[in-house]
Design a protein around this motif. Structure first.
Motif, mmCIF file in Angstrom:
data_model
loop_
_atom_site.group_PDB
_atom_site.id
_atom_site.type_symbol
_atom_site.label_atom_id
_atom_site.label_comp_id
_atom_site.label_asym_id
_atom_site.label_seq_id
_atom_site.Cartn_x
_atom_site.Cartn_y
_atom_site.Cartn_z
ATOM 1 N N TYR A 1 3.686 79.274 56.482
ATOM 2 C CA TYR A 1 4.157 77.708 56.920
ATOM 3 C C TYR A 1 5.379 77.367 56.634
ATOM 4 O O TYR A 1 6.170 76.708 57.226
ATOM 5 N N ALA A 2 5.774 77.653 55.197
ATOM 6 C CA ALA A 2 7.018 77.195 54.726
ATOM 7 C C ALA A 2 8.370 77.878 55.349
ATOM 8 O O ALA A 2 9.431 77.258 55.876
ATOM 9 N N ILE A 3 7.936 79.207 55.442
ATOM 10 C CA ILE A 3 9.274 79.776 56.316
ATOM 11 C C ILE A 3 9.387 79.611 57.587
ATOM 12 O O ILE A 3 10.339 79.201 58.154
ATOM 13 N N VAL A 4 8.231 79.588 58.647
ATOM 14 C CA VAL A 4 8.125 79.368 59.846
ATOM 15 C C VAL A 4 8.719 77.810 59.876
ATOM 16 O O VAL A 4 9.642 77.803 61.019
ATOM 17 N N ILE A 5 8.196 76.699 59.436
ATOM 18 C CA ILE A 5 8.624 75.184 59.521
ATOM 19 C C ILE A 5 10.186 75.181 59.021
ATOM 20 O O ILE A 5 11.189 74.736 59.918
ATOM 21 N N LEU A 6 10.739 75.984 58.301
ATOM 22 C CA LEU A 6 12.103 75.955 57.837
ATOM 23 C C LEU A 6 12.990 76.545 59.024
ATOM 24 O O LEU A 6 13.978 76.026 59.277
ATOM 25 N N GLY A 7 12.569 77.625 59.295
ATOM 26 C CA GLY A 7 13.125 78.070 60.551
ATOM 27 C C GLY A 7 13.311 77.181 61.784
ATOM 28 O O GLY A 7 14.213 77.176 62.427
ATOM 29 N N SER B 1 12.940 67.881 63.485
ATOM 30 C CA SER B 1 12.669 67.216 62.490
ATOM 31 C C SER B 1 11.481 68.321 61.488
ATOM 32 O O SER B 1 10.797 68.812 62.259
ATOM 33 N N PHE B 2 11.371 67.922 60.488
ATOM 34 C CA PHE B 2 10.364 68.427 59.414
ATOM 35 C C PHE B 2 8.842 68.265 60.237
ATOM 36 O O PHE B 2 8.077 68.932 60.294
ATOM 37 N N PHE B 3 8.872 66.867 60.792
ATOM 38 C CA PHE B 3 7.438 66.493 60.999
ATOM 39 C C PHE B 3 6.983 67.018 62.437
ATOM 40 O O PHE B 3 6.099 67.719 62.483
ATOM 41 N N HIS B 4 7.909 67.117 63.208
ATOM 42 C CA HIS B 4 7.914 67.985 64.602
ATOM 43 C C HIS B 4 7.738 69.436 64.394
ATOM 44 O O HIS B 4 6.518 70.014 64.955
ATOM 45 N N ALA B 5 8.282 70.033 63.306
ATOM 46 C CA ALA B 5 8.208 71.553 63.257
ATOM 47 C C ALA B 5 6.736 71.642 62.509
ATOM 48 O O ALA B 5 6.182 72.605 63.086
ATOM 49 N N PHE B 6 6.283 70.915 61.814
ATOM 50 C CA PHE B 6 4.812 71.055 61.087
ATOM 51 C C PHE B 6 4.031 70.862 62.094
ATOM 52 O O PHE B 6 2.859 71.650 62.355
ATOM 53 N N TYR B 7 4.248 69.747 63.138
ATOM 54 C CA TYR B 7 3.300 69.590 64.068
ATOM 55 C C TYR B 7 3.206 70.805 65.100
ATOM 56 O O TYR B 7 2.014 71.251 65.450
ATOM 57 N N PHE B 8 4.283 71.182 65.420
ATOM 58 C CA PHE B 8 4.146 72.368 66.588
ATOM 59 C C PHE B 8 3.519 73.555 65.780
ATOM 60 O O PHE B 8 2.717 74.433 66.520
ATOM 61 N N VAL B 9 3.976 74.052 64.674
ATOM 62 C CA VAL B 9 3.351 75.079 63.999
ATOM 63 C C VAL B 9 1.896 74.897 63.717
ATOM 64 O O VAL B 9 1.231 76.109 63.645
ATOM 65 N N SER B 10 1.361 73.694 63.456
ATOM 66 C CA SER B 10 -0.121 73.832 63.345
ATOM 67 C C SER B 10 -0.862 74.090 64.546
ATOM 68 O O SER B 10 -1.786 74.681 64.493
ATOM 69 N N ASN C 1 16.482 80.089 73.597
ATOM 70 C CA ASN C 1 16.103 81.457 73.386
ATOM 71 C C ASN C 1 15.782 81.811 72.150
ATOM 72 O O ASN C 1 14.801 82.604 71.534
ATOM 73 N N ALA C 2 16.805 81.424 71.326
ATOM 74 C CA ALA C 2 16.660 81.579 69.809
ATOM 75 C C ALA C 2 15.420 80.837 69.085
ATOM 76 O O ALA C 2 14.546 81.572 68.475
ATOM 77 N N GLN C 3 14.900 79.686 69.653
ATOM 78 C CA GLN C 3 13.732 78.892 69.209
ATOM 79 C C GLN C 3 12.505 79.828 69.709
ATOM 80 O O GLN C 3 11.453 79.982 69.111
ATOM 81 N N ARG C 4 12.574 80.439 70.881
ATOM 82 C CA ARG C 4 11.467 81.129 71.663
ATOM 83 C C ARG C 4 11.368 82.467 70.620
ATOM 84 O O ARG C 4 10.211 82.833 70.677
ATOM 85 N N MET C 5 12.314 82.833 70.418
ATOM 86 C CA MET C 5 12.287 84.205 69.604
ATOM 87 C C MET C 5 11.611 83.922 68.363
ATOM 88 O O MET C 5 10.820 84.780 67.848
ATOM 89 N N TRP C 6 11.915 82.958 67.852
ATOM 90 C CA TRP C 6 11.328 82.521 66.296
ATOM 91 C C TRP C 6 9.851 82.266 66.633
ATOM 92 O O TRP C 6 9.050 82.445 65.656
ATOM 93 N N THR C 7 9.603 81.670 67.700
ATOM 94 C CA THR C 7 8.240 81.218 67.865
ATOM 95 C C THR C 7 7.360 82.445 67.962
ATOM 96 O O THR C 7 6.257 82.675 67.532
ATOM 97 N N ILE C 8 7.912 83.407 68.606
ATOM 98 C CA ILE C 8 7.162 84.841 68.842
ATOM 99 C C ILE C 8 6.953 85.577 67.435
ATOM 100 O O ILE C 8 5.811 85.862 67.128
ATOM 101 N N PHE C 9 7.725 85.534 66.415
ATOM 102 C CA PHE C 9 7.746 86.036 65.111
ATOM 103 C C PHE C 9 6.590 84.883 64.604
ATOM 104 O O PHE C 9 5.883 85.763 63.956
#
Length: 633
Positions: free
Chosen positions: A23-29, A46-55, A72-80
């Motif tokens: 979670y820490a690595i994905v949110i930081l990415g 933001s960290f809040f939006h990132a945590f909400y999306f990852v959850s 595209n960069a964000q979507r690639m990170w999302t796939i990972f």
């Protein structure tokens, strides 16, 4: 509780670490990778939006790309991120399920639940160690009588069976070794409401250790008779050891049954009374069984066989022993080597000249085989004798053996082909098979021990009564049998009534003003001219010769010697502190309890006059009595 948390954290430590890191690595990415807003400007999540999306992403719910569409960069990170977090979540869930199924975790969970149940007990209870046939029967009988118990057994399967059996009262139970002091403490040994410890394991050494532990951890309560220790002992050595340090009650099922069997030979009627009052189910048999006198064959010279042989010899019965290992069991001279399941062994023991056989081994199948083989031998023998008799009668021939048989009454119309049979049933699961074997007596250790303990708990005076009853003549026993059987068809029960403010407030109210007799105690609350279906077996009283001066001299001598009066007459006067042992049906027991505790009801029995139950009725009665007094004056 600490052990439970420790095991849980130990088992899921790695999954938690992996989840936190992922979670820490994905949110930081998501925070570092630049995105684009609806105006085409560079935007960082933001960290809040990132945590909400990852959850919601990691849980595979998927609400969409927020707050703007991803680059595209964000979507690639999302796939990972999806593959990483979902995989770790699956691993973590598997680890949690595995922990919940872990035997150590489940055991600790059950122990904590058991501790909570014991701590929440607010009523007196008994601690039963061992849930075999005896413990099961006793626990259910106590439950049926609204007496709480706590159960320990080393076998988890037996504890599971307790939950399946669904007794009337919820019984706290734990699979643990009762030989350990800490286990006994956990089960409530030192609890103030613990009334007794009952050791019923199948090992005398464990029962001995339980008795010692109970004595040492509750020395003051045992000395004050506030804690009862009951132990099962199947050897004379262990029984003597338990008695040496003050064990309250020691029950040897083999010795008890042997004494009963000897009593049935000496006094069948007294034995029938004994069976009625000590049977856990109190099944009523109308007529006593009379075991024959003659030679008895005993198969198996273990603990049971030795007790049977000793007590039968005491009442003048000759015994022949069959034992497979005579040296190991220290069998007497003349013992026939064998198991008794073979026809050859039975013939060597002269089974055809015996009147009874006792199958007393520790194997149920062997015991049934012994009885069936013996019965077949008897049948074959008498069939041959019958053929010989018909042959000699047909041709008018003389035969000395045949004449001798007639002379010794071996061939008779009443006993021909019959052998009095007793078999030891070691396991309750074989009950149906033993019932089909048409045995005269079935020795069930579980039933004997449970019955003895139940009578000790419910009616402590019963053992005193039975001890006195064994000394009475058969005529006395026949009178009691006729009295009990006259109003009881199927089942009988015994109970105690103590004349005190706590248990019989109505009786005490009138006892302070007038005399109370046994007749009033046993009168029907709805018709004082009728008696309840019960018999007062015993009145237990402290030594006071003055109180018995009006009673018959013979009965007074018994009471002054034993502090007891057997079968008191209806006009026997009751005093404060008396304890009454009563036998009857359950309806009579409930009616009597209602009578002795309700002043209005007892007033009707005592005086024939019914008191009003309401305040207005009481005021009216008071005014009526005042008017009557003024009229008389």
């Amino acid at each position: 509780m600490n052990s439970l948390i420790f095991i849980l954290l130990k088992r899921i430590r790695l999954p938690i670490i992996l989840l936190v890191l992922s979670y820490a690595i994905v949110i930081l990415g998501f925070v570092l990778i630049p995105g684009q807003d609806d105006q085409g400007n560079v935007w960082h999540m933001s960290f809040f939006h990132a945590f909400y999306f990852v959850s919601f992403m990691a849980s595979t719910i998927g609400f969409g790309e927020i707050p703007y569409e991803f680059t595209n960069a964000q979507r690639m990170w999302t796939i990972f991120s999806i593959y990483a977090t979902v995989t770790i979540w699956l691993y973590s869930i598997g680890a949690i399920l595995s922990t919940l199924q872990n035997p150590a975790f489940k055991r600790i969970l059950k122990e904590n639940d058991f501790r909570k149940k014991v701590a929440l007990i607010r009523d007196p209870f008994y601690l039963i160690c061992g849930y075999g046939d005896t413990g099961k029967l006793l626990a259910h009988e106590l439950s049926a009588n609204n007496i709480l118990s706590v159960v320990l057994d080393i076998d988890p399967e037996r504890i599971d069976n307790l939950q399946i059996d669904e007794p009337d009262i919820d019984i706290p139970a734990l699979a643990a070794n009762a030989a350990f002091p800490e286990v006994l403490e956990t089960a409530g040994l030192t609890h103030n409401l613990c009334q007794g410890v009952i050791a019923l394991t199948n090992k005398d050494e464990v029962n001995l250790k339980i008795a010692i532990t109970a004595r040492l951890l509750n020395k003051e309560r045992m000395l004050q008779d506030h804690l009862m220790v009951v132990c099962r002992a199947e050897s004379v050595e262990v029984e003597a050891n338990m008695a040496s340090f003050g064990t309250s009650h020691i029950i040897n099922p083999f010795d008890i049954y042997a004494r009963r069997l000897a009593l049935s030979v000496r006094s069948p009627s007294a034995y029938l009374i004994y069976e009625w009052l000590t049977n856990p189910y109190h099944k009523v048999r109308k007529e006593p069984i009379k075991p024959p006198k003659g030679t008895w064959v005993i198969c198996g010279y273990g603990r049971f066989g030795k007790a049977i042989s000793r007590h039968l010899n005491y009442v003048g019965i000759k015994t022949v022993i069959i034992e497979a290992e005579p040296d190991a069991t220290r069998s007497p001279e003349g013992t026939i080597i064998g198991r008794g399941t073979e026809a050859v062994t039975l013939r060597e023991a002269k089974i055809t000249e015996a009147v009874a056989i006792v199958a007393g081994t520790d194997n149920d199948a062997n015991n049934l085989s012994i009885v069936l083989s013996a019965q077949d031998e008897i049948k074959h023998y008498y069939r041959g004798k019958k053929r010989d008799r018909e042959y000699y009668d047909k041709y008018y021939l003389k035969n000395t053996d045949y004449q001798g048989d007639i002379k010794h009454n071996i061939i008779s119309e009443q006993t021909e082909g019959k052998l009095f049979s007793i078999a030891r049933q070691n396991f309750s699961r074989n009950k149906k098979v033993f019932e089909k074997a048409e045995l005269d007596f079935i020795m069930q250790p579980a039933s004997i021990v449970a019955g003895e303990i139940l009578s000790i708990i419910k009616t402590p005076l019963l053992s005193t009564f039975l001890s006195l009853a064994r000394r009475q003549k058969d005529e006395w026993a026949n009178v009691l049998i006729s009295r009990i059987s006259s109003f009881i068809d199927n089942t009988a029960t015994t109970w105690m009534v103590e004349i005190s403010e706590k248990q019989t407030p109505a009786v005490m109210y009138f006892l302070k003003k007038d005399k109370i007799s046994v007749r009033e105690i046993t009168s029907h609350p709805r018709n004082r001219d009728r008696s309840l279906n019960c018999v007062v077996l015993l009145v237990h009283r402290k030594k006071n010769k003055e109180s018995l001066r009006r009673y018959e001299m013979s009965d007074m001598r018994k009471a002054s010697k034993y502090n007891n009066v057997l079968l008191p007459k209806n006009d026997f006067e009751i005093q404060e502190g008396d304890q009454l042992l009563i036998c009857g049906d359950k309806e009579s027991m409930h009616l009597m309890c209602w009578t002795v505790s309700n002043i209005n009801v007892y007033n009707y029995i005592h005086s024939g006059y019914e008191l009003a139950g309401s305040h207005i009725g009481l005021w009216f009665d008071k005014m009526k009595k005042k008017y009557n007094r003024e009229t008389i004056e």
